[in-house]
Design an enzyme around this catalytic site. Structure first.
Site, PDB file in Angstrom:
ATOM      1  N   ARG A 103       4.168   0.224 -10.581  1.00  0.00           N
ATOM      2  CA  ARG A 103       4.109  -0.915  -9.675  1.00  0.00           C
ATOM      3  C   ARG A 103       5.350  -1.788  -9.866  1.00  0.00           C
ATOM      4  NH1 ARG A 103       2.210  -3.168  -5.041  1.00  0.00           N
ATOM      5  NH2 ARG A 103       0.856  -4.968  -5.302  1.00  0.00           N
ATOM      6  N   THR A 377       2.090   1.164   2.845  1.00  0.00           N
ATOM      7  CA  THR A 377       1.625   2.028   1.772  1.00  0.00           C
ATOM      8  C   THR A 377       1.434   3.453   2.313  1.00  0.00           C
ATOM      9  OG1 THR A 377       0.472   0.149   0.837  1.00  0.00           O
ATOM     10  CG2 THR A 377      -0.187   2.297   0.035  1.00  0.00           C
ATOM     11  N   THR A 395       4.132   2.465  -2.138  1.00  0.00           N
ATOM     12  CA  THR A 395       4.192   1.479  -1.063  1.00  0.00           C
ATOM     13  C   THR A 395       5.462   0.643  -1.083  1.00  0.00           C
ATOM     14  OG1 THR A 395       2.978  -0.364  -0.049  1.00  0.00           O
ATOM     15  CG2 THR A 395       3.000  -0.285  -2.438  1.00  0.00           C
ATOM     16  N   ASN A 397       4.700  -2.175   0.718  1.00  0.00           N
ATOM     17  CA  ASN A 397       3.753  -3.226   1.068  1.00  0.00           C
ATOM     18  C   ASN A 397       3.584  -3.281   2.579  1.00  0.00           C
ATOM     19  OD1 ASN A 397       1.788  -5.029   0.364  1.00  0.00           O
ATOM     20  ND2 ASN A 397       3.143  -6.804   0.306  1.00  0.00           N
ATOM     21  N   ASP A 419       2.025  -9.874  -2.655  1.00  0.00           N
ATOM     22  CA  ASP A 419       0.748  -9.516  -3.265  1.00  0.00           C
ATOM     23  C   ASP A 419       0.371 -10.433  -4.416  1.00  0.00           C
ATOM     24  OD1 ASP A 419       0.062  -7.568  -1.516  1.00  0.00           O
ATOM     25  OD2 ASP A 419       0.490  -5.870  -2.824  1.00  0.00           O
ATOM     26  N   SER A 448      -2.856  -5.235  -6.817  1.00  0.00           N
ATOM     27  CA  SER A 448      -2.801  -4.250  -5.740  1.00  0.00           C
ATOM     28  C   SER A 448      -4.207  -3.803  -5.362  1.00  0.00           C
ATOM     29  CB  SER A 448      -1.987  -3.033  -6.183  1.00  0.00           C
ATOM     30  OG  SER A 448      -2.081  -1.980  -5.243  1.00  0.00           O
ATOM     31  N   SER A 449      -4.335  -3.226  -4.178  1.00  0.00           N
ATOM     32  CA  SER A 449      -5.589  -2.585  -3.749  1.00  0.00           C
ATOM     33  C   SER A 449      -5.507  -1.066  -3.794  1.00  0.00           C
ATOM     34  CB  SER A 449      -5.935  -3.022  -2.319  1.00  0.00           C
ATOM     35  OG  SER A 449      -6.196  -4.398  -2.247  1.00  0.00           O
ATOM     36  N   GLY A 469      -3.339   1.121   3.489  1.00  0.00           N
ATOM     37  CA  GLY A 469      -4.200   0.251   4.273  1.00  0.00           C
ATOM     38  C   GLY A 469      -4.433  -1.127   3.712  1.00  0.00           C
TER      39      GLY A 469
END
Length: 566
Positions: A103, A377, A395, A397, A419, A448-449, A469
């Site tokens: 990340r 992403t 990603t 983003n 984020d 993050s998701s 997404g």
């Protein structure tokens, strides 16, 4: 994002989906691509093809992942990248599980209030576009580390196909043309005159050739020098020159960046083992919470389109996302109470006020009190012939990230700083709210998701999946797992299924057009739910091992995604 909201009261709408049938739909009627030995499913046919070629040359899943990642940087600049970052979860044929966090990080010069004005209010768009929105990229370092630990083929062999793709060009799809045309204004605004790539005097159209000569040279430096081909030398010089136009990344940031191997989170659902990503991704915790929250209810009996199933899933989602907002952040900076959030008694307590007859207003939902421990992403899925599997989500983003191209190097930079929590309680571009735990800090990874996930059955890889997404990533993975495991769908049917999403705030169910039948729509409205129709949710790319040992590759039909195998 196009969103059309319908309140739960005062509107009587014909949703245009037809009436719910009284008999249950029979699933398992069609499948995705079937292969005997190996499979790659990614966001672009060229990338999937390159991944399979690497596997045919004797490469393993890690080799193919590196090759696909760089191929997507060429073929899918919408989200594929060398200027962003991501996460991956892997399972080896010998049973080893691991997770790599590559990340992005906040630059060392970042500060908590950097996106606020003198009055302490968030400056709209400042964390979303332009040079100040860029986090320190982790993608190249992550791929170097994955290859170092698990790769088999020479590094140069894995990068060369992407160099060839960039130099020779690829044919624009209708989606490519639309996306590039949509971004032309931003590309011109956030890049110095004449320095934006992929901008033409005329509109892009399907069939145009996209040649990326500068990116090819950048990839050659990465091919020849590995990490130093990006974080030092000419590429670093060009990146830092770009930062002089309004960014804060320095050579010290590039030198200090390092990916981190982390222990994957593991849980169980209906006899299957779920292996997924730990923080700084919130996805793994939220996914395991969701599966645990619905596990005691007969969703298989109800079926995927029944209002009872949807109501239960939504109520679980609003509680899990409330926890996300309060507790989840970079574990190197904040003590995330992982064990407490996943504790069975805590999960039961979170669902104690679940009312099967009524929606719970999000205004009355707060985070729980878990026991604390001492302390755009894109996604692709790969399984090789030896049984190794990788689920990788990466990603920039937003679509095309910060919209900033590194002049002379030909690649886009991320806007991952959005984020972070620009101000506690202030929503980001995805409407997600987080508190001071996710505040900006030098060297910190933003929450993050992303939810790269591998599902095991009796110790062997059963399902590899993930999706882009934003906030909808985790709920899309959740829905696909339920559709396969509980509802008996083939993988392609589950991936094709219309999706819905709830994230606590805003208090609404976001659905794809025609996701609910008229009967389900009215039943949910009667329960007190608000529903919003929005653009397509996620693009799940997944692989399933069938009972006969063959692999089913399911590429999401919402875009240009493709499966390839042998």
């Amino acid at each position: 994002m196009l969103v059309l909201c319908m309140l739960s009261m005062g509107l009587s709408l014909n949703f245009g989906c037809g009436n719910m049938k009284s008999d249950k739909r029979i699933y398992g009627q069609y499948e995705g691509l079937i292969a005997d030995s190996a499979m790659v499913v990614s966001a672009h046919p060229a990338a999937s093809r390159i991944g399979v070629e690497i596997l045919r040359q004797g490469g393993n899943a890690a080799d193919a992942a590196v090759a696909v990642h760089f191929a997507l940087a060429v073929a899918f600049p919408y989200a594929g990248n060398i200027g962003g970052g991501g996460f991956l979860v892997l399972q080896t044929a010998s049973g080893e599980t691991n997770a790599l966090d590559f990340r992005e990080k906040a630059p060392l010069a970042a500060r908590q209030d950097m996106y606020q004005d003198s009055l302490g209010d968030v400056v709209p768009g400042l964390s979303e576009k332009g040079h100040l929105s860029v986090g320190v990229p982790g993608a190249v370092a992550g791929m170097v580390e994955l290859h170092r630990r698990y790769g088999r083929l020479p590094w140069a062999t894995l990068i060369q196909p992407s160099i060839d793709l960039a130099r020779n060009g690829l044919v624009a799809t209708p989606n490519d043309a639309k996306w590039l045309n949509d971004q032309a204004v931003d590309f011109k605004e956030y890049n110095s005159e004449g320095l934006a790539y992929m901008v033409k005097d005329t509109l892009w159209k399907a069939g145009d050739s996209i040649v990326q000569a500068d990116l090819a040279v950048t990839l050659e430096r990465i091919r020849d020098a590995g990490r130093a081909g990006f974080y030092a030398g000419e590429t670093a010089r060009l990146l830092l020159a770009e930062m002089q136009r309004g960014g804060i990344i320095t050579q010290a940031d590039l030198d200090a960046y390092a990916p981190v191997w982390r222990k994957p989170l593991q849980g169980r659902y209906q006899g299957y083992d779920i292996v997924t990503m730990p923080p700084p991704s919130s996805g793994g915790i939220v996914l395991l919470q969701l599966l645990a929250m619905v596990a005691r209810h007969p969703v298989a009996e109800w079926g995927p389109e029944d209002a009872r199933t949807i109501h239960l899933m939504v109520e679980a989602e609003r509680r899990a996302f409330a926890d996300r907002a309060e507790y989840m952040a970079d574990p190197d900076f904040i003590a995330v109470p992982i064990a407490g959030l996943l504790d069975a008694a805590y999960i039961e307590a979170r669902m104690a006020d679940f009312d099967p007859q009524r929606a719970t207003p999000s205004s009355s939902i707060r985070h729980g009190a878990p026991r604390r421990e001492p302390t755009e992403t894109t996604h692709f899925s790969i399984m090789d012939a030896e049984g190794n599997a990788i689920s990788l989500t990466t990603t920039l983003n937003s679509p095309y990230g910060s919209k900033v191209w590194v002049a002379g190097a030909g690649f886009l930079l991320n806007n991952e700083m959005d984020d972070f929590s620009a101000k506690p309680g202030s929503p980001n571009q995805f409407g997600l709210v987080s508190n001071a735990s996710n505040a900006v800090a030098p060297g910190k990874r933003m929450l993050s998701s992303m939810t790269p996930t591998i599902v095991l059955k009796e110790g062997e890889v059963f399902l590899v999946l993930g999706t882009p997404g934003g906030a909808t990533i985790t709920t899309s993975v959740f829905q696909v797992i339920l559709d396969v495991v509980a509802h008996g769908m083939s993988l392609q049917e589950a991936v094709d299924q219309k999706r819905f999403h709830h994230q606590w705030l805003p208090d609404e169910i976001a659905i794809e057009d025609s996701a609910f039948s008229t009967a389900t729509w009215h039943a949910l409205r009667a329960l007190g739910h608000h529903v919003c129709v929005r653009e397509p949710i996620g693009r799940v790319d997944a692989i399933l091992r069938r009972r006969d040992g063959k692999l089913e590759g399911a590429a999401d039909k919402r875009r240009d995604d493709a499966a390839a195998g042998y």
